[in-house]
Write a protein that holds these residues in place. Structure first.
Motif, PDB file in Angstrom:
ATOM      1  N   HIS A 199      12.764  25.353   1.758  1.00  0.00           N
ATOM      2  CA  HIS A 199      11.638  25.817   0.940  1.00  0.00           C
ATOM      3  C   HIS A 199      11.694  25.139  -0.357  1.00  0.00           C
ATOM      4  CE1 HIS A 199      10.231  28.658   3.747  1.00  0.00           C
ATOM      5  NE2 HIS A 199      11.279  29.272   3.893  1.00  0.00           N
ATOM      6  N   ASP A 200      12.531  24.322  -0.661  1.00  0.00           N
ATOM      7  CA  ASP A 200      13.029  23.507  -1.879  1.00  0.00           C
ATOM      8  C   ASP A 200      11.939  22.442  -2.034  1.00  0.00           C
ATOM      9  OD1 ASP A 200      13.695  21.912  -4.020  1.00  0.00           O
ATOM     10  OD2 ASP A 200      15.815  22.331  -3.796  1.00  0.00           O
ATOM     11  N   LEU A 201      10.824  22.641  -2.851  1.00  0.00           N
ATOM     12  CA  LEU A 201       9.763  21.870  -3.057  1.00  0.00           C
ATOM     13  C   LEU A 201      10.258  20.337  -3.384  1.00  0.00           C
ATOM     14  CD1 LEU A 201       6.805  20.954  -2.962  1.00  0.00           C
ATOM     15  CD2 LEU A 201       6.446  21.800  -5.345  1.00  0.00           C
ATOM     16  N   GLY A 202      11.042  20.312  -4.511  1.00  0.00           N
ATOM     17  CA  GLY A 202      11.697  19.025  -5.077  1.00  0.00           C
ATOM     18  C   GLY A 202      12.449  18.146  -3.853  1.00  0.00           C
ATOM     19  N   GLU A 203      13.061  18.725  -3.134  1.00  0.00           N
ATOM     20  CA  GLU A 203      13.616  18.211  -1.714  1.00  0.00           C
ATOM     21  C   GLU A 203      12.609  17.490  -1.080  1.00  0.00           C
ATOM     22  OE1 GLU A 203      16.768  19.042   1.714  1.00  0.00           O
ATOM     23  OE2 GLU A 203      16.487  20.364   0.082  1.00  0.00           O
ATOM     24  N   VAL A 204      11.747  18.531  -0.453  1.00  0.00           N
ATOM     25  CA  VAL A 204      10.926  17.713   0.377  1.00  0.00           C
ATOM     26  C   VAL A 204       9.875  16.682  -0.364  1.00  0.00           C
ATOM     27  CG1 VAL A 204       8.467  18.657   1.630  1.00  0.00           C
ATOM     28  CG2 VAL A 204      10.372  20.067   1.535  1.00  0.00           C
ATOM     29  N   LEU A 205       9.648  16.795  -1.289  1.00  0.00           N
ATOM     30  CA  LEU A 205       9.005  15.632  -2.217  1.00  0.00           C
ATOM     31  C   LEU A 205       9.721  14.545  -2.318  1.00  0.00           C
ATOM     32  CD1 LEU A 205       6.815  17.472  -4.981  1.00  0.00           C
ATOM     33  CD2 LEU A 205       5.869  16.789  -2.569  1.00  0.00           C
ATOM     34  N   ASP A 206      11.284  14.547  -2.573  1.00  0.00           N
ATOM     35  CA  ASP A 206      11.908  13.513  -2.478  1.00  0.00           C
ATOM     36  C   ASP A 206      11.797  12.835  -1.224  1.00  0.00           C
ATOM     37  OD1 ASP A 206      12.537  13.489  -5.344  1.00  0.00           O
ATOM     38  OD2 ASP A 206      14.162  14.756  -5.050  1.00  0.00           O
ATOM     39  N   ARG A 207      12.074  13.552  -0.173  1.00  0.00           N
ATOM     40  CA  ARG A 207      12.159  12.825   1.132  1.00  0.00           C
ATOM     41  C   ARG A 207      10.757  12.215   1.424  1.00  0.00           C
ATOM     42  NH1 ARG A 207      15.289  17.117   5.258  1.00  0.00           N
ATOM     43  NH2 ARG A 207      14.425  15.612   6.684  1.00  0.00           N
ATOM     44  N   MET A 208       9.841  13.026   1.079  1.00  0.00           N
ATOM     45  CA  MET A 208       8.374  12.433   1.260  1.00  0.00           C
ATOM     46  C   MET A 208       8.117  11.038   0.616  1.00  0.00           C
ATOM     47  SD  MET A 208       4.814  13.814   0.473  1.00  0.00           S
ATOM     48  CE  MET A 208       5.061  13.303  -1.394  1.00  0.00           C
ATOM     49  N   LEU A 209       8.648  10.725  -0.705  1.00  0.00           N
ATOM     50  CA  LEU A 209       8.420   9.431  -1.414  1.00  0.00           C
ATOM     51  C   LEU A 209       9.489   8.519  -0.545  1.00  0.00           C
ATOM     52  CD1 LEU A 209       8.387  10.851  -5.136  1.00  0.00           C
ATOM     53  CD2 LEU A 209       6.649   9.813  -3.600  1.00  0.00           C
ATOM     54  N   ALA A 210      10.669   9.006  -0.176  1.00  0.00           N
ATOM     55  CA  ALA A 210      11.536   7.745   0.267  1.00  0.00           C
ATOM     56  C   ALA A 210      10.907   7.429   1.754  1.00  0.00           C
ATOM     57  CB  ALA A 210      12.836   8.504   0.673  1.00  0.00           C
ATOM     58  N   ASN A 211      10.180   8.303   2.461  1.00  0.00           N
ATOM     59  CA  ASN A 211       9.683   7.924   3.766  1.00  0.00           C
ATOM     60  C   ASN A 211       8.303   7.118   3.642  1.00  0.00           C
ATOM     61  OD1 ASN A 211      11.043   9.147   6.344  1.00  0.00           O
ATOM     62  ND2 ASN A 211      10.998  11.036   4.986  1.00  0.00           N
ATOM     63  N   ILE A 212       7.730   7.387   2.441  1.00  0.00           N
ATOM     64  CA  ILE A 212       6.461   6.709   2.180  1.00  0.00           C
ATOM     65  C   ILE A 212       6.801   5.235   1.874  1.00  0.00           C
ATOM     66  CG2 ILE A 212       4.702   6.243   0.509  1.00  0.00           C
ATOM     67  CD1 ILE A 212       4.261   8.981   0.079  1.00  0.00           C
ATOM     68  N   GLU A 213       7.900   5.078   1.370  1.00  0.00           N
ATOM     69  CA  GLU A 213       8.582   3.497   1.029  1.00  0.00           C
ATOM     70  C   GLU A 213       8.637   2.834   2.247  1.00  0.00           C
ATOM     71  OE1 GLU A 213      11.106   1.562  -2.351  1.00  0.00           O
ATOM     72  OE2 GLU A 213      11.654   3.251  -1.860  1.00  0.00           O
ATOM     73  N   ARG A 214       8.857   3.573   3.323  1.00  0.00           N
ATOM     74  CA  ARG A 214       9.351   2.908   4.834  1.00  0.00           C
ATOM     75  C   ARG A 214       7.997   2.464   4.960  1.00  0.00           C
ATOM     76  NH1 ARG A 214      11.958   7.263   8.237  1.00  0.00           N
ATOM     77  NH2 ARG A 214      11.848   5.586   9.817  1.00  0.00           N
ATOM     78  N   VAL A 215       6.869   2.982   4.917  1.00  0.00           N
ATOM     79  CA  VAL A 215       5.554   2.637   5.451  1.00  0.00           C
ATOM     80  C   VAL A 215       4.784   1.846   4.324  1.00  0.00           C
ATOM     81  CG1 VAL A 215       3.506   3.590   6.437  1.00  0.00           C
ATOM     82  CG2 VAL A 215       5.698   4.758   6.756  1.00  0.00           C
ATOM     83  N   VAL A 216       4.684   2.330   3.265  1.00  0.00           N
ATOM     84  CA  VAL A 216       3.992   1.635   2.419  1.00  0.00           C
ATOM     85  C   VAL A 216       4.809   1.119   0.750  1.00  0.00           C
ATOM     86  CG1 VAL A 216       1.819   1.806   0.580  1.00  0.00           C
ATOM     87  CG2 VAL A 216       1.886   3.127   2.804  1.00  0.00           C
ATOM     88  N   PRO A 217       5.072   0.029   0.969  1.00  0.00           N
ATOM     89  CA  PRO A 217       6.182  -0.257  -0.111  1.00  0.00           C
ATOM     90  C   PRO A 217       5.398  -0.097  -1.511  1.00  0.00           C
ATOM     91  CG  PRO A 217       6.059  -2.277   1.522  1.00  0.00           C
ATOM     92  CD  PRO A 217       5.127  -1.110   1.863  1.00  0.00           C
TER      93      PRO A 217
END
Length: 552
Positions: A199-217
């Protein structure tokens, strides 16, 4: 019987010769043939010969290289150009034999030296020249046909190669699209796992940005939340530490940032190919060191609660396809934000409910015990004067109430400070529980806890909670006069037994609203222990918990 007649083919010969004696000699040599027939025409100029070649069909040309209007190899070359399909035999003098060889190299079928030619040699040379020319024509025809076939096959191969190249490009594009889709799916799955695991919002958003970089540099990325017209950066990637510390938590008014206000009002993405050439309704600070921008609104139901922004140093970097992919990430971000808010609300509600429970326990147990103790204390002087023989009993009751209130207070403090469970011995914990239950009801509780009992922290907490629930059930739901708590400890095995002589119950008729037994089973399962409840109406109840060290 008549003799079979033989048809003799006439060979048409053109002689270009300006010497009458040589011309006469050639005619005489041809006339000597007994097996071939020749029709000879003689001219002394090349241009006359070329006219005849253009007007009539000749099988062979006998050509003197030096005639009245032409000289040397040019004579041959001119004749070949005018009649390329007619074989040419060059006639040379004794002193020009080398010229004859050169003529053959340039395409003449043969050369004959005047004065050394007899009838057989001349006729044979004419025959071979005609045959060689026919062979040449046939070879040329086959070569031309072969070249046509090669050209056709080459065209087919070019077309096939072009088609293959197009298929390869198409396959590469399909593979690239499949690879991109797989990365996109894996990125969304990873974010979904993060949503389910924390439920840690910061952790989820960090993982989201890291995964976005795999799809959209991107070069820079930000996640912003909108609250009451204020935008606040809660997560960012691509900045140095000093800049990042300064940015996180930074607040700006939406009215000051037209691209943010546009997303907030329209719920539509913002895609800027070059921030230096923004449309009139959307502006970006001109001092930005990045050129391309893409912003995706994050909304829940109808409310825009934030946005996802990506920046790149190059102009024309982002595409509409990437915007569609980012929309899926924005939806995941909306879920993460909503889950975090709901979790915070649930935590706050749980804290309120816990405070209310502690307040009820404090009122139901401690306050009533202290109130009864206060009443006894007030009555003691009067009882001392009137019936002093009752004072000892009142003092014992007062001691029981105060001791029970202290036990209740310690139990409540354990709820507020769970760490105290690990610091206290299990024996002391059980004594506190039994003192508390005895302050509520006049029930005798025997405690037998092995002093040498040591157990892991999670086992200790689970045993304590099970004992607490069992003793509370005895206090609230039974009419027991006597209960016991026994803890037996062996090197790798611990057993807790709680018994009472109450009225018991039917395990098959437990109300669905009763959670006590299921909670005890969950706690036992959490430490891989065995929980057994033995009871029946009017026979009392026994709760037995057995734990074995699986690593032993």
């Amino acid at each position: 019987m008549s003799e079979a007649s033989t048809t003799v083919t006439v060979t048409h010969v053109l002689l270009v010769e300006d010497n009458p004696d040589d011309a006469y000699l050639v005619r005489r040599l041809l006339n000597r043939s007994s097996y071939a027939s020749f029709e000879l025409q003689i001219v002394n100029r090349l241009d006359e010969g070329l006219k005849l070649l253009g007007a009539s069909q000749f099988d062979v040309v006998l050509l003197d290289l030096n005639v009245l209007d032409s000289f040397g190899l040019d004579t041959l070359l001119t004749a070949q150009l005018s009649a390329p399909h007619v074989p040419i035999i060059v006639m040379t003098s004794l002193s020009d034999e080398g010229l004859g060889v050169r003529a053959v190299q340039l395409g003449a079928q043969d050369y004959l030296v005047k004065g050394e030619v007899d009838s057989n040699l001349l006729i044979r040379s004419i025959s071979y020249a005609i045959e060689r020319k026919q062979v040449e024509r046939e070879l040329r025809r086959h070569r031309d046909h072969l070249e046509e076939l090669v050209a056709e096959r080459t065209d087919e191969l070019v077309q096939i190669n072009t088609k293959l190249e197009a298929e390869i490009v198409e396959r590469q594009q399909a593979e690239a699209a499949e690879r991109a889709q797989r990365q996109f799916s894996e990125a969304l799955r990873d974010i979904s796992n993060a949503l389910n695991s924390t439920h840690d919002l910061g952790e989820v958003l960090d993982r989201m940005l890291a995964n976005i970089e795999r799809v959209v540099p991107f070069d820079l990325a930000e996640v912003m939340l909108f609250e009451e017209g204020i935008a606040r950066i809660v997560r960012a990637h691509g900045y140095d530490t000093a800049t990042l510390d300064k940015m996180l938590g930074m607040r700006v008014e939406l009215i000051q940032m037209t691209h943010l206000r546009h997303m907030s009002e329209t719920r539509q993405p913002v895609l800027l190919s070059d921030v230096l050439n923004c449309p009139d309704e959307i502006t970006i600070a001109q001092d930005s060191n990045w050129r391309s921008y893409i912003g995706i609104p994050i909304y829940h139901v109808e409310e825009v609660i934030g946005c996802l922004s990506l920046m790149a140093m190059e102009p024309n970097f982002f595409t509409t396809v990437q915007a569609d992919h980012l929309q899926a990430f924005a939806e995941q971000a909306a879920l993460a934000i909503q889950n975090a808010r709901l979790y915070e609300q649930a935590q706050a509600l749980a804290a309120i409910q816990e405070r209310e429970r502690l307040a009820r326990d404090l009122h139901d147990a401690v306050s009533q015990a202290l109130f009864s103790a206060a009443m006894i204390t007030e009555s003691l002087p009067r009882q001392w004067d009137r019936t002093p023989e009752k004072v000892p009993a009142l003092l014992l009751e007062l001691h029981r109430l105060i001791r029970g209130a202290l036990a209740e207070m310690r139990a409540l403090l354990l709820e507020l400070r769970p760490r105290s469970l690990l610091d206290a011995t299990f024996s002391d914990l059980i004594v506190q529980l039994t003192d508390a239950i005895q302050s509520r009801r006049r029930i005798e509780v025997d405690v037998a806890v092995a002093e040498q009992a040591t157990m892991p922290a999670d086992v200790k907490v689970a045993f304590y909670r099970i004992a607490q629930e069992s003793l509370n059930n005895i206090s609230k739901h039974t009419r027991a006069a006597h209960a016991s708590v026994t803890l037996n400890a062996e090197p790798h095995r611990i057993e807790l037994v709680i018994s009472d002589d109450g009225e018991g119950f039917d395990p098959t008729r437990i109300p669905s609203t009763s959670m006590g037994l299921s909670i005890m089973r969950e706690r036992a399962d959490s430490i891989h222990a065995t929980l057994t409840i033995s009871t029946a109406p009017e026979t009392g109840t026994q709760v037995r918990v057995q734990w074995t060290d699986g690593d032993a």
